[in-house]
Write an enzyme that holds these catalytic residues in place. Structure first.
Site, short mmCIF file in Angstrom:
data_model
loop_
_atom_site.label_atom_id
_atom_site.label_comp_id
_atom_site.label_asym_id
_atom_site.label_seq_id
_atom_site.Cartn_x
_atom_site.Cartn_y
_atom_site.Cartn_z
N GLU A 1 17.34 32.93 52.10
CA GLU A 1 18.67 33.57 52.05
C GLU A 1 19.59 32.72 51.17
O GLU A 1 19.69 31.51 51.35
CB GLU A 1 19.25 33.70 53.45
CG GLU A 1 20.72 34.09 53.52
CD GLU A 1 21.05 35.38 52.77
OE1 GLU A 1 22.07 35.41 52.05
OE2 GLU A 1 20.28 36.36 52.93
N GLY B 1 33.72 58.12 50.95
CA GLY B 1 32.55 57.95 51.79
C GLY B 1 32.91 57.12 53.01
O GLY B 1 34.10 56.90 53.30
N ILE C 1 32.70 53.87 53.73
CA ILE C 1 33.44 52.63 53.51
C ILE C 1 34.90 52.93 53.17
O ILE C 1 35.83 52.34 53.73
CB ILE C 1 32.79 51.80 52.38
CG1 ILE C 1 31.41 51.30 52.83
CG2 ILE C 1 33.67 50.61 51.99
CD1 ILE C 1 30.62 50.61 51.75
N GLY D 1 30.36 53.52 46.14
CA GLY D 1 28.94 53.40 46.40
C GLY D 1 28.42 51.99 46.21
O GLY D 1 29.17 51.06 45.90
N HIS E 1 28.37 63.80 85.10
CA HIS E 1 29.75 64.29 85.09
C HIS E 1 30.65 63.29 85.82
O HIS E 1 30.26 62.74 86.85
CB HIS E 1 29.82 65.64 85.81
CG HIS E 1 31.22 66.17 85.97
ND1 HIS E 1 31.88 66.80 84.93
CD2 HIS E 1 32.07 66.15 87.03
CE1 HIS E 1 33.09 67.14 85.36
NE2 HIS E 1 33.24 66.76 86.64
#
Length: 469
Positions: A39, A187, A189, A275, A448
């Protein structure tokens, strides 16, 4: 680097520590595969650190603020709440940091070797990892999984500058709420940030090139969301094209065409949310047989690429770019590598959620898509104003909609808008995964009083049997 090791003996090396990558690494370790994860920035990836999680912390603050402002309807008198913007933002960072530490602990506990740095493929199974200080380390593996995610797509006329022109990451790091904000793209975001900043008093204008907001959603959901958010003070420009834009020291000037009409807007900041694009650069993919098309790694079942032993999962493989899809693909991919899966996979049922106010969620096909695929369908729609729990909590605005194949009773799609929509959609997702028909759903007993009863009523409504509508 963390857990320094030079080895060509890994069974799996995962490149990318987001929700696809770290989950794949954890599952690989569970299956006793010698596993490494690389990472370059933050374990947990964009979703945990700069996306899904911190935005939900912000939206929770916005929801709390909204409830306080409407408490009088419940017989609770309060003065106008004061917002400490810096503290709101700081908490969102704290939430992400806490979860980041959790991922770090899980990987260590599982025995995954973590290398912090940037990975580059020297071939299908050889990688070089370069850390922040420039030190390099070579790794080898029988299998490599690329899970490098995606980043915000920019606009040539509005390059991100972190000051006036924002990506979603900039919107999460703002020092103060702007008085005016334009959001380019309606969209998930764009709508979530529009909802958050509007709740703080920012005058928000959403600009969308499509004819409606949330263009991937069912048309009924799109219309309801836009109408509700407009009542909250958000302005919408649909079927609108950004013609020109220029940022200066104090504002951003926008020129927008909407049919024959031309509009000039001056705002303090612009959020570009048009996007995402896959992170395929600088990975050395050119040293393999992997095919990359317009920023997307091409894969077949189980994440296989054209290069044997090299797999790809998550956002880097294209839409839908969702964290839970990436995690699911990571598990499938690793189990295939371990010999636990074979043949070709069944298409997974992937829900989609939008956490703006109002919330919306969906799974499967929209009504229009279902009619195009199945021809004759049955559609049920149940308004939350007929649900006792929704009325009791003063959240009776919204509906649940179901779409069934008329011939087979297959649940083709379900669409929810209103309170806790994102927490309810899993019920329909589970039903679809189990291939339940309308018969099983009708026979299911819902407790319920709950919002989930509206899900049952929406199924009944598709067959003319709704009881409370």
């Amino acid at each position: 680097m963390d857990n320094k090791q030079t080895s060509s003996d890994f069974d799996v090396v995962v490149v990318g520590g987001g929700p696809g990558g770290y989950v794949a690494a954890l599952r690989a370790a569970q299956l006793n595969l010698r596993t490494a994860l690389v990472e370059r920035e933050n374990l947990g990836g964009i979703c945990l650190n700069w996306g899904c999680i911190p935005t939900k912390a912000l939206l929770h603050a916005a929801d709390t603020l909204r409830r306080i402002r409407h408490a009088d309807a419940l017989g609770i008198s309060v003065s106008e709440p004061q917002v400490d913007f810096g503290k709101v933002m700081a908490r969102s960072r704290q939430v992400s940091q806490r979860l980041n530490r959790g991922v770090t602990h899980l990987l260590k506990k599982a025995g995954v070797t973590v290398f912090m740095g940037s990975a580059r493929l020297n071939g299908a199974r050889q990688l070089t990892v370069t850390d922040m200080q420039g030190a390099t380390e070579k790794l080898g593996a029988k299998n490599v999984i690329v899970a490098t995610g995606a980043r915000a797509r920019g606009l040539p006329m509005l390059p991100f500058d972190g000051n006036r022109v924002w990506s979603y990451r900039d919107a999460l790091a703002a020092k103060e709420a702007p008085k005016t904000l334009a959001v380019i793209g309606a969209g998930a975001i764009g709508m979530e940030f529009a909802s958050f900043y509007a709740s703080l008093g920012t005058k928000v204008t959403v600009i969308e090139v499509a004819s409606r907001v949330l263009p991937a959603s069912d048309e009924d959901v799109s219309g309801f969301v836009q109408q509700t958010m407009a009542k909250e003070g958000i302005a919408f420009m649909t079927s609108a094209r950004l013609v020109s834009a220029s940022a200066n020291a104090s504002s951003v000037e926008l020129s927008v065409e909407q049919g024959a009409d031309k509009h000039q807007l001056s705002v303090e900041a612009v959020l570009v949310a048009v996007g995402l694009t896959g992170n395929t650069e600088d990975l050395g993919l050119e040293n393999t047989e992997v095919v990359v098309d317009r920023g997307v790694v091409q894969t077949t079942g189980w994440g296989r690429t054209a290069e044997p032993g090299l797999y790809a999962i998550g956002d880097v493989t294209g839409a839908p770019m969702l964290a839970h899809k990436a995690s699911h693909e990571g598990i499938e991919c690793v189990e295939y590598i371990a010999g636990r899966r074979s043949g070709e996979p069944h298409a997974a049922t992937i829900p989609a959620c939008v956490y703006s106010y109002p919330q919306s969620a969906s799974v499967g096909l929209t009504e229009a898509q279902a009619r195009a695929r199945a021809g004759k369908v049955r559609v049920g729609k149940f308004p939350l104003e007929g649900n006792g729990k929704a009325i009791a909590i003063d959240e009776a605005s919204g509906f649940i909609k179901t779409v069934f194949d008329d011939a087979t009773g297959e649940l083709l799609g379900a669409h929810l808008v209103g309170p806790e929509a994102t927490e309810l959609v899993h019920g329909f997702t589970l039903a679809s995964t189990l291939e339940a028909t309308e018969a099983e759903l009708m026979e299911t007993v819902f407790p319920h009083p709950t919002l989930s009863e509206a899900m049952h009523e929406a199924v009944l409504a598709a067959y003319g049997r709704a009881l409370h509508a």
